[in-house]
Design an enzyme around this catalytic site. Structure first.
Site, short mmCIF file in Angstrom:
data_model
loop_
_atom_site.label_atom_id
_atom_site.label_comp_id
_atom_site.label_asym_id
_atom_site.label_seq_id
_atom_site.Cartn_x
_atom_site.Cartn_y
_atom_site.Cartn_z
N ARG A 59 0.81 -1.22 0.00
CA ARG A 59 0.00 0.00 0.00
C ARG A 59 0.84 1.27 0.00
O ARG A 59 0.66 2.16 -0.83
CB ARG A 59 -0.92 0.05 1.24
CG ARG A 59 -2.18 -0.76 1.15
CD ARG A 59 -2.54 -1.32 2.51
NE ARG A 59 -1.55 -2.32 2.86
CZ ARG A 59 -1.65 -3.60 2.51
NH1 ARG A 59 -2.72 -4.02 1.94
NH2 ARG A 59 -0.68 -4.46 2.78
N THR A 60 1.78 1.38 0.96
CA THR A 60 2.51 2.64 1.14
C THR A 60 3.37 2.94 -0.09
O THR A 60 3.38 4.07 -0.58
CB THR A 60 3.39 2.54 2.41
OG1 THR A 60 2.57 2.03 3.47
CG2 THR A 60 3.94 3.88 2.80
N LYS A 87 25.64 -5.58 -0.92
CA LYS A 87 27.11 -5.71 -0.98
C LYS A 87 27.77 -4.98 0.18
O LYS A 87 28.98 -4.80 0.20
CB LYS A 87 27.61 -5.12 -2.30
CG LYS A 87 27.05 -5.78 -3.54
CD LYS A 87 27.53 -5.03 -4.78
CE LYS A 87 26.73 -5.44 -6.00
NZ LYS A 87 26.92 -4.50 -7.11
N ARG A 109 11.14 3.87 3.79
CA ARG A 109 10.70 2.87 4.78
C ARG A 109 11.93 2.09 5.19
O ARG A 109 12.73 1.66 4.35
CB ARG A 109 9.66 1.92 4.20
CG ARG A 109 9.40 0.74 5.14
CD ARG A 109 8.19 -0.04 4.80
NE ARG A 109 6.98 0.71 5.11
CZ ARG A 109 5.76 0.18 5.08
NH1 ARG A 109 5.60 -1.09 4.75
NH2 ARG A 109 4.70 0.90 5.36
N HIS A 137 4.64 5.72 11.67
CA HIS A 137 4.17 5.59 10.29
C HIS A 137 3.24 6.77 10.08
O HIS A 137 2.01 6.62 10.03
CB HIS A 137 3.47 4.24 10.13
CG HIS A 137 3.19 3.83 8.71
ND1 HIS A 137 3.35 4.68 7.63
CD2 HIS A 137 2.73 2.65 8.20
CE1 HIS A 137 3.01 4.04 6.52
NE2 HIS A 137 2.64 2.81 6.85
#
Ligand code: CP
Length: 313
Positions: A59-60, A87, A109, A137
Site C-alpha cells: 500500500r505505502t 554488498k 521505509r 508511520h
C-alpha cells in the site's frame, strides 16, 4: 496557516495540530482532483523524488508512487533487496549516491526505528518517513484520521480503540499522537504482553476486554499481529488470540450501536478480523487506502513548496 512548520515528515510527534489540519485541507483538494477524468496536476514538474524501501510494502509504496506521479514529479524507486546494500553499502552512502543524481526528496521505509531522523541530520533533502521499525508511520495515521473525519464528520470528541499488537506497531504510536492532537479519546486493547509498559505515559487507557472496548468506542482500528517482529511467543496460540481479540460479526451484532471498523492492512483474515467484518459496510479499509493517495499528495506538495521557497531565495 499556509505552510508546514517542518521541513521533513519524520513522525506525527514532530508536527502540530495546525500542520495536520493544513494537510487535511490540501488532501480535500487533491481528493477532488484524483476523482476527475484527468487525475494529474503539473504542480511538481521540477521536483525529483526517490522512494527508498528497505522493508516490504504494498500500500505505502504504491500509494506514494501514485501520489508523486499525480503531482507530475519525476520518480525513482529503490528496493534494498535488489541493491548494493546487499554488498555492504551503508545507508548514508546509499542515500548520498542517490542525492548526487539531483534528487529533492526522499521517501523512506526502514526496519530501524529513527532511521528517518538519523538521515535528516546527515543529508540535504526533505525526508518523508514511510514507516521506521516499530516507531512511527505518520502518513498512515494521517490517512486514518482523514478517513475518520470523512466518515464521522470530524475527529475531535470521537472515541477510538486501537486493538491488537500495540507493542510492535508504528501505526499505533502514530495514530495515538494524531488522534490526541485532533482531540479524540484513545484506548488500546490487547493481550497484556502486547501492550507497552509506557502506554499510560502517552495518556492512553488500557482495556483488556474487547467487548468492553467495543461498547465504549465509535471507531475500532484493528491491527495486524506482527509475527515478523516477534522474537518469542506473546500469546498461547493464534486460535486463542482470535477468540479473545478477533473482531467477529457476532461481537459487532452484540453492540447496540454501529461502530466504524478500520485496519491499516495487510489483514490476517480470521485472526484480528473475520472476512465478513472486513468486507462489511461498517469497514472503511479500502477508503483508507484510497485516501492514502490524497494524503500523500498533500504531504509531498506541502514539503516540496518549502524546498521551492528555499531555492527561490
Ligand atoms: N499499511 C501499510 O503500511 O501497508 P504496507 O506495509 O503494505 O505498505
Amino acid at each position: 496557516m499556509s505552510e508546514l512548520s517542518v521541513n521533513h515528515l519524520l513522525g506525527i510527534k514532530y508536527i502540530t495540530e495546525a500542520d495536520i489540519q493544513l494537510i487535511f485541507e490540501t488532501a480535500d483538494h487533491f481528493k477532488e482532483v484524483i476523482n476527475r477524468p484527468i487525475k494529474k496536476v503539473p504542480s511538481l514538474r521540477d521536483i525529483t523524488i526517490a522512494n527508498l524501501f528497505f522493508e516490504n510494502s504494498t500500500r505505502t509504496r504504491l500509494s506514494f508512487e501514485l501520489a508523486e506521479k499525480r503531482l507530475s514529479a519525476d520518480v525513482i524507486n529503490f528496493s534494498a533487496a535488489s541493491s548494493s546494500v546487499k554488498k555492504g553499502e551503508t545507508l548514508i552512502d546509499t542515500v548520498n549516491n542517490i542525492l548526487s543524481m539531483k534528487v529533492d526528496m526522499v521517501v523512506m521505509r526502514h526496519p530501524n526505528p529513527g532511521a528517518g531522523v538519523f538521515l535528516a541530520k546527515h543529508i540535504n533533502a526533505s525526508i518523508v518517513n514511510a514507516g521506521d521499525g516499530a516507531h512511527e508511520h505518520p502518513t498512515q495515521a494521517l490517512l486514518d484520521c482523514f478517513s475518520i473525519r470523512e466518515r464521522l464528520g470530524g475527529v475531535a470528541g470521537k472515541k477510538v480503540v486501537i486493538v491488537g499488537d500495540i507493542l510492535h506497531s508504528r501505526v499505533a504510536l502514530s495514530n495515538i499522537f494524531a488522534l490526541q492532537k485532533l482531540g479524540a479519546s484513545v484506548k488500546v486493547c490487547g493481550p497484556k504482553t502486547l501492550i507497552p509498559k509506557y502506554i499510560g505515559e502517552l495518556g492512553v487507557e488500557v482495556e483488556n476486554n474487547l467487548n468492553a472496548a467495543l461498547n465504549w468506542c465509535d471507531v475500532a482500528n484493528m491491527l495486524r499481529v506482527q509475527n515478523e517482529r516477534m522474537d518469542s511467543s506473546y500469546f498461547p496460540s493464534t486460535r486463542e488470540y482470535a477468540q479473545q481479540y478477533g473482531l467477529t460479526k457476532k461481537r459487532l451484532d452484540s453492540l447496540n450501536k454501529e461502530i466504524v471498523i478500520m485496519h491499516p492492512g495487510p489483514i490476517n483474515r480470521g485472526v484480528e478480523i473475520t472476512s465478513d467484518v472486513a468486507d462489511s459496510k461498517q469497514a472503511i479499509i479500502l477508503d483508507q487506502v484510497q485516501n492514502g493517495v490524497a494524503i500523500r499528495m498533500a504531504v509531498i506538495y506541502l514539503l516540496a513548496s518549502k524546498i521551492k521557497q528555499y531555492e527561490d531565495h
